[in-house]
Scaffold this motif. Structure first.
Motif, PDB file in Angstrom:
ATOM      1  N   TYR A  32       8.018   3.150  -4.018  1.00 22.00           N
ATOM      2  CA  TYR A  32       6.695   2.576  -2.985  1.00 22.00           C
ATOM      3  C   TYR A  32       6.932   1.302  -2.392  1.00 22.00           C
ATOM      4  O   TYR A  32       7.037   0.253  -3.239  1.00 22.00           O
ATOM      5  CB  TYR A  32       5.509   2.898  -3.900  1.00 22.00           C
ATOM      6  N   ALA A  33       6.431   1.177  -1.359  1.00 18.19           N
ATOM      7  CA  ALA A  33       6.227  -0.257  -0.591  1.00 18.19           C
ATOM      8  C   ALA A  33       4.685  -0.498  -1.015  1.00 18.19           C
ATOM      9  O   ALA A  33       3.857   0.477  -1.405  1.00 18.19           O
ATOM     10  CB  ALA A  33       6.089  -0.075   0.889  1.00 18.19           C
ATOM     11  N   ALA A  97      -2.442  -1.849  -2.979  1.00 15.45           N
ATOM     12  CA  ALA A  97      -2.084  -0.307  -2.465  1.00 15.45           C
ATOM     13  C   ALA A  97      -0.656   0.013  -2.496  1.00 15.45           C
ATOM     14  O   ALA A  97       0.191  -0.890  -2.595  1.00 15.45           O
ATOM     15  CB  ALA A  97      -2.826  -0.405  -1.193  1.00 15.45           C
ATOM     16  N   ALA A  98      -0.371   1.210  -2.789  1.00 11.46           N
ATOM     17  CA  ALA A  98       0.876   1.712  -2.570  1.00 11.46           C
ATOM     18  C   ALA A  98       0.917   2.745  -1.223  1.00 11.46           C
ATOM     19  O   ALA A  98       0.245   3.508  -1.136  1.00 11.46           O
ATOM     20  CB  ALA A  98       1.218   2.474  -4.040  1.00 11.46           C
ATOM     21  N   ALA A  99       2.309   2.527  -0.883  1.00 15.37           N
ATOM     22  CA  ALA A  99       2.580   3.320   0.263  1.00 15.37           C
ATOM     23  C   ALA A  99       3.821   4.228  -0.078  1.00 15.37           C
ATOM     24  O   ALA A  99       4.959   3.431  -0.226  1.00 15.37           O
ATOM     25  CB  ALA A  99       2.594   2.683   1.652  1.00 15.37           C
ATOM     26  N   GLY A 100       3.786   5.388   0.221  1.00 16.96           N
ATOM     27  CA  GLY A 100       5.118   6.203  -0.287  1.00 16.96           C
ATOM     28  C   GLY A 100       4.904   7.638  -0.678  1.00 16.96           C
ATOM     29  O   GLY A 100       3.880   8.084  -0.784  1.00 16.96           O
ATOM     30  N   PHE A 108       4.513  -2.425   5.084  1.00 21.61           N
ATOM     31  CA  PHE A 108       3.317  -1.689   6.091  1.00 21.61           C
ATOM     32  C   PHE A 108       2.004  -2.645   6.307  1.00 21.61           C
ATOM     33  O   PHE A 108       1.800  -3.134   5.079  1.00 21.61           O
ATOM     34  CB  PHE A 108       2.803  -0.233   5.555  1.00 21.61           C
ATOM     35  N   THR A 109       1.516  -2.908   7.404  1.00 16.79           N
ATOM     36  CA  THR A 109       0.379  -3.581   7.274  1.00 16.79           C
ATOM     37  C   THR A 109      -0.966  -3.018   7.576  1.00 16.79           C
ATOM     38  O   THR A 109      -1.952  -3.625   7.288  1.00 16.79           O
ATOM     39  CB  THR A 109       0.787  -4.685   8.431  1.00 16.79           C
ATOM     40  N   TYR A 114      -1.406   3.438   3.552  1.00 19.20           N
ATOM     41  CA  TYR A 114      -1.395   3.428   2.003  1.00 19.20           C
ATOM     42  C   TYR A 114      -2.213   4.552   1.569  1.00 19.20           C
ATOM     43  O   TYR A 114      -3.229   4.854   1.931  1.00 19.20           O
ATOM     44  CB  TYR A 114      -1.943   2.207   1.519  1.00 19.20           C
ATOM     45  N   ASN A 115      -1.503   5.233   0.662  1.00 20.32           N
ATOM     46  CA  ASN A 115      -2.254   6.537   0.097  1.00 20.32           C
ATOM     47  C   ASN A 115      -2.885   6.319  -1.416  1.00 20.32           C
ATOM     48  O   ASN A 115      -3.298   7.290  -1.937  1.00 20.32           O
ATOM     49  CB  ASN A 115      -1.256   7.670   0.257  1.00 20.32           C
TER      50      ASN A 115
END
Length: 127
Positions: A32-33, A97-100, A108-109, A114-115
């Motif tokens: 995760y980003a 926050a985590a994105a992935g 990611f900005t 982000y999910n």
């Protein structure tokens, strides 16, 4: 599911430093980003900083560049935000926050990317 828990907020004076931590659990953290956002009273949530899944790429909002540093420890499943030279305008609730999952070296900005989100930690900077 990814669970995120922020800590490290508090009340400080202008010029002080704080380090925020965000502990992740539930999925493979290194997939995760991660990002930090903040929201001040009466304002929209705004991007602060982000880091790629490996930690090799980072990005910052202009308002914090040179003062804040984002980092991560993929062994401890934790992302950090080191905040130096704090200003009263940095006062806000800070969210991680985590994105992935993601399989590239991007960060990611945008908040819509982000999910998963933490509950936030309050940072108050007095003048």
């Amino acid at each position: 599911q990814v669970q995120l828990v922020e800590s490290g907020g508090g009340l400080v004076q202008a010029g002080d430093s704080l380090r925020l931590s965000c502990a992740a659990s539930g999925r493979t953290f290194s997939n995760y980003a991660m990002g930090w956002f903040r929201q001040a009273p009466g304002k929209e949530r705004e991007f602060v900083g982000a880091i790629s899944r490996s930690g090799g790429s980072t990005g910052y909002a202009d308002s914090v560049k040179g003062r804040f540093t984002i980092s991560r420890d993929n062994v401890k499943n934790t992302v950090y935000l080191q905040m130096n030279s704090l200003k009263p305008e940095d006062t806000a609730v800070y969210y991680c926050a985590a994105a992935g999952p993601t399989y590239n070296s991007r960060y990611f900005t945008g908040s819509s990317e982000y999910n998963y989100w933490g509950q936030g930690t309050q940072v108050t900077v007095s003048s």
